[in-house]
Design a protein around this motif. Sequence first.
Motif, PDB file in Angstrom:
ATOM      1  N   ASP A  82       0.821  -1.074  -0.091  1.00  0.00           N
ATOM      2  CA  ASP A  82      -0.149  -0.057  -0.102  1.00  0.00           C
ATOM      3  C   ASP A  82       0.883   1.246   0.060  1.00  0.00           C
ATOM      4  OD1 ASP A  82      -2.380  -1.379   0.124  1.00  0.00           O
ATOM      5  OD2 ASP A  82      -2.634  -1.415   2.285  1.00  0.00           O
ATOM      6  N   THR A 112       1.219   4.021  -2.901  1.00  0.00           N
ATOM      7  CA  THR A 112       1.014   5.396  -2.808  1.00  0.00           C
ATOM      8  C   THR A 112       2.141   6.128  -3.200  1.00  0.00           C
ATOM      9  OG1 THR A 112      -0.359   4.806  -0.828  1.00  0.00           O
ATOM     10  CG2 THR A 112       0.528   7.011  -0.900  1.00  0.00           C
ATOM     11  N   HIS A 136      -4.596   8.807   0.530  1.00  0.00           N
ATOM     12  CA  HIS A 136      -4.926   7.410   0.161  1.00  0.00           C
ATOM     13  C   HIS A 136      -5.705   6.936   1.369  1.00  0.00           C
ATOM     14  CE1 HIS A 136      -3.313   3.083  -1.178  1.00  0.00           C
ATOM     15  NE2 HIS A 136      -4.539   3.167  -0.783  1.00  0.00           N
TER      16      HIS A 136
END
Length: 175
Positions: A128, A132, A149
Amino acid sequence: FIARAPLDQLVTIRGIGRDKAVTLKAAFELAARLADEKRRATPVLDTPEAVAALLRDELSLLDTERFVVLLLDTRRHLMRIEEVGRGLLDSVLVHPREVFRPALMAGAHAILVAHNHPTGDPTPSPADIRTTRDLIRAGQLLKVELLDHIIIGRPSVERARDFCSLKELGHWGGY
Protein backbone atom coordinates in the motif's frame (compact mmCIF):
# COMPACT_ATOMS: atom_id res chain seq x y z
CA PHE A 1 -29.67 40.58 -17.00
CA ILE A 2 -32.93 38.67 -17.43
CA ALA A 3 -32.27 36.28 -14.55
CA ARG A 4 -31.86 39.16 -12.07
CA ALA A 5 -34.42 41.54 -13.51
CA PRO A 6 -37.53 42.24 -11.41
CA LEU A 7 -40.89 41.20 -12.84
CA ASP A 8 -42.00 44.77 -13.61
CA GLN A 9 -38.83 45.33 -15.65
CA LEU A 10 -39.25 42.08 -17.62
CA VAL A 11 -42.70 43.09 -18.86
CA THR A 12 -41.18 46.21 -20.45
CA ILE A 13 -39.17 44.02 -22.86
CA ARG A 14 -40.84 43.69 -26.24
CA GLY A 15 -42.51 40.29 -26.65
CA ILE A 16 -42.63 39.51 -22.93
CA GLY A 17 -46.02 39.86 -21.31
CA ARG A 18 -46.90 39.25 -17.69
CA ASP A 19 -47.45 35.49 -18.12
CA LYS A 20 -44.15 34.99 -19.94
CA ALA A 21 -42.33 37.15 -17.37
CA VAL A 22 -43.74 35.04 -14.52
CA THR A 23 -42.72 31.86 -16.38
CA LEU A 24 -39.19 33.22 -16.90
CA LYS A 25 -38.82 34.21 -13.24
CA ALA A 26 -40.05 30.75 -12.18
CA ALA A 27 -37.59 29.05 -14.57
CA PHE A 28 -34.64 31.09 -13.26
CA GLU A 29 -35.65 30.42 -9.67
CA LEU A 30 -35.88 26.70 -10.39
CA ALA A 31 -32.45 26.75 -12.03
CA ALA A 32 -30.97 28.54 -9.02
CA ARG A 33 -32.51 26.03 -6.63
CA LEU A 34 -31.26 23.08 -8.67
CA ALA A 35 -27.74 24.53 -8.75
CA ASP A 36 -27.84 25.07 -4.99
CA GLU A 37 -29.10 21.53 -4.43
CA LYS A 38 -26.31 20.16 -6.64
CA ARG A 39 -23.69 22.11 -4.66
CA ARG A 40 -25.00 20.66 -1.41
CA ALA A 41 -25.24 17.15 -2.87
CA THR A 42 -21.59 17.07 -3.93
CA PRO A 43 -19.64 16.74 -0.71
CA VAL A 44 -16.47 18.62 0.05
CA LEU A 45 -13.78 16.03 0.71
CA ASP A 46 -11.21 17.94 2.72
CA THR A 47 -10.57 15.51 5.58
CA PRO A 48 -9.92 11.77 5.84
CA GLU A 49 -13.06 11.51 7.99
CA ALA A 50 -15.19 12.95 5.16
CA VAL A 51 -13.74 10.44 2.69
CA ALA A 52 -14.25 7.52 5.09
CA ALA A 53 -17.83 8.60 5.81
CA LEU A 54 -18.58 8.69 2.09
CA LEU A 55 -17.06 5.27 1.33
CA ARG A 56 -17.61 3.31 4.54
CA ASP A 57 -20.96 1.73 3.64
CA GLU A 58 -19.84 0.79 0.16
CA LEU A 59 -16.42 -0.67 0.97
CA SER A 60 -16.30 -1.91 4.56
CA LEU A 61 -18.25 -5.15 4.12
CA LEU A 62 -16.81 -6.38 0.82
CA ASP A 63 -14.98 -9.71 0.89
CA THR A 64 -12.38 -8.69 -1.72
CA GLU A 65 -10.29 -5.55 -2.08
CA ARG A 66 -11.60 -2.73 -4.27
CA PHE A 67 -9.59 0.33 -5.28
CA VAL A 68 -11.46 3.54 -6.11
CA VAL A 69 -10.47 6.99 -7.32
CA LEU A 70 -12.42 10.04 -6.19
CA LEU A 71 -12.26 12.84 -8.75
CA LEU A 72 -12.34 16.35 -7.27
CA ASP A 73 -12.78 19.83 -8.65
CA THR A 74 -10.72 22.86 -7.59
CA ARG A 75 -12.78 23.31 -4.41
CA ARG A 76 -12.44 19.64 -3.44
CA HIS A 77 -16.04 18.86 -4.33
CA LEU A 78 -16.61 15.31 -5.47
CA MET A 79 -17.14 15.04 -9.21
CA ARG A 80 -17.51 11.24 -9.21
CA ILE A 81 -16.07 7.97 -7.98
CA GLU A 82 -14.45 5.46 -10.32
CA GLU A 83 -13.53 1.89 -9.43
CA VAL A 84 -10.14 1.12 -10.97
CA GLY A 85 -9.24 -2.20 -9.37
CA ARG A 86 -10.72 -5.39 -7.96
CA GLY A 87 -8.51 -7.77 -6.12
CA LEU A 88 -8.33 -10.69 -3.79
CA LEU A 89 -8.87 -11.01 -0.07
CA ASP A 90 -5.57 -9.31 0.72
CA SER A 91 -4.38 -7.47 -2.38
CA VAL A 92 -5.39 -5.40 -5.36
CA LEU A 93 -3.07 -4.40 -8.18
CA VAL A 94 -3.43 -0.95 -9.68
CA HIS A 95 -1.29 0.91 -12.17
CA PRO A 96 -0.90 4.69 -12.10
CA ARG A 97 -2.15 4.80 -15.71
CA GLU A 98 -5.48 3.29 -14.64
CA VAL A 99 -5.73 5.50 -11.56
CA PHE A 100 -5.13 8.79 -13.38
CA ARG A 101 -7.00 8.01 -16.63
CA PRO A 102 -10.46 8.95 -15.20
CA ALA A 103 -9.03 12.15 -13.70
CA LEU A 104 -7.49 13.22 -16.99
CA MET A 105 -10.63 12.35 -18.97
CA ALA A 106 -12.87 14.30 -16.56
CA GLY A 107 -10.52 17.26 -16.14
CA ALA A 108 -10.28 16.67 -12.39
CA HIS A 109 -8.09 19.07 -10.43
CA ALA A 110 -7.09 16.50 -7.80
CA ILE A 111 -7.82 12.96 -6.72
CA LEU A 112 -8.15 10.90 -3.59
CA VAL A 113 -7.67 7.16 -3.71
CA ALA A 114 -9.13 4.59 -1.37
CA HIS A 115 -9.40 0.88 -0.97
CA ASN A 116 -10.73 -1.53 1.59
CA HIS A 117 -9.09 -4.21 3.68
CA PRO A 118 -11.58 -7.10 3.93
CA THR A 119 -9.81 -8.32 7.07
CA GLY A 120 -11.12 -5.19 8.79
CA ASP A 121 -7.67 -3.93 9.82
CA PRO A 122 -6.97 -0.66 7.93
CA THR A 123 -3.23 -0.71 8.69
CA PRO A 124 -1.35 -0.11 5.42
CA SER A 125 0.79 -2.90 4.04
CA PRO A 126 4.24 -2.28 2.52
CA ALA A 127 2.57 -2.70 -0.90
CA ASP A 128 0.00 0.00 0.00
CA ILE A 129 2.83 2.39 0.89
CA ARG A 130 4.74 1.60 -2.34
CA THR A 131 1.61 2.10 -4.43
CA THR A 132 0.94 5.43 -2.73
CA ARG A 133 4.48 6.67 -3.40
CA ASP A 134 4.20 5.63 -7.06
CA LEU A 135 0.88 7.46 -7.36
CA ILE A 136 2.28 10.60 -5.73
CA ARG A 137 5.12 10.68 -8.28
CA ALA A 138 2.77 10.03 -11.21
CA GLY A 139 0.42 12.77 -10.03
CA GLN A 140 3.30 15.24 -9.83
CA LEU A 141 4.26 14.46 -13.43
CA LEU A 142 0.66 14.72 -14.64
CA LYS A 143 -0.11 17.84 -12.57
CA VAL A 144 -3.05 16.09 -10.88
CA GLU A 145 -2.51 16.20 -7.13
CA LEU A 146 -3.04 13.05 -5.08
CA LEU A 147 -4.48 14.41 -1.83
CA ASP A 148 -4.61 11.22 0.24
CA HIS A 149 -4.89 7.44 0.22
CA ILE A 150 -7.56 6.17 2.60
CA ILE A 151 -7.83 2.54 3.67
CA ILE A 152 -11.25 1.46 4.91
CA GLY A 153 -11.55 -1.33 7.47
CA ARG A 154 -14.16 -2.17 10.07
CA PRO A 155 -14.64 -0.94 13.63
CA SER A 156 -13.01 -2.90 16.41
CA VAL A 157 -12.27 -2.67 20.10
CA GLU A 158 -8.52 -2.36 19.40
CA ARG A 159 -8.74 0.61 17.03
CA ALA A 160 -10.33 3.99 17.57
CA ARG A 161 -11.03 4.41 13.84
CA ASP A 162 -12.11 2.03 11.13
CA PHE A 163 -9.94 3.72 8.51
CA CYS A 164 -6.47 5.16 8.11
CA SER A 165 -5.02 8.00 6.08
CA LEU A 166 -1.59 7.40 4.63
CA LYS A 167 -1.13 11.16 4.55
CA GLU A 168 -1.81 11.43 8.28
CA LEU A 169 0.63 8.58 8.86
CA GLY A 170 3.34 10.77 7.36
CA HIS A 171 3.71 9.32 3.89
CA TRP A 172 3.65 12.91 2.56
CA GLY A 173 2.92 16.15 4.53
CA GLY A 174 -0.37 17.06 6.21
CA TYR A 175 -3.72 18.20 4.84
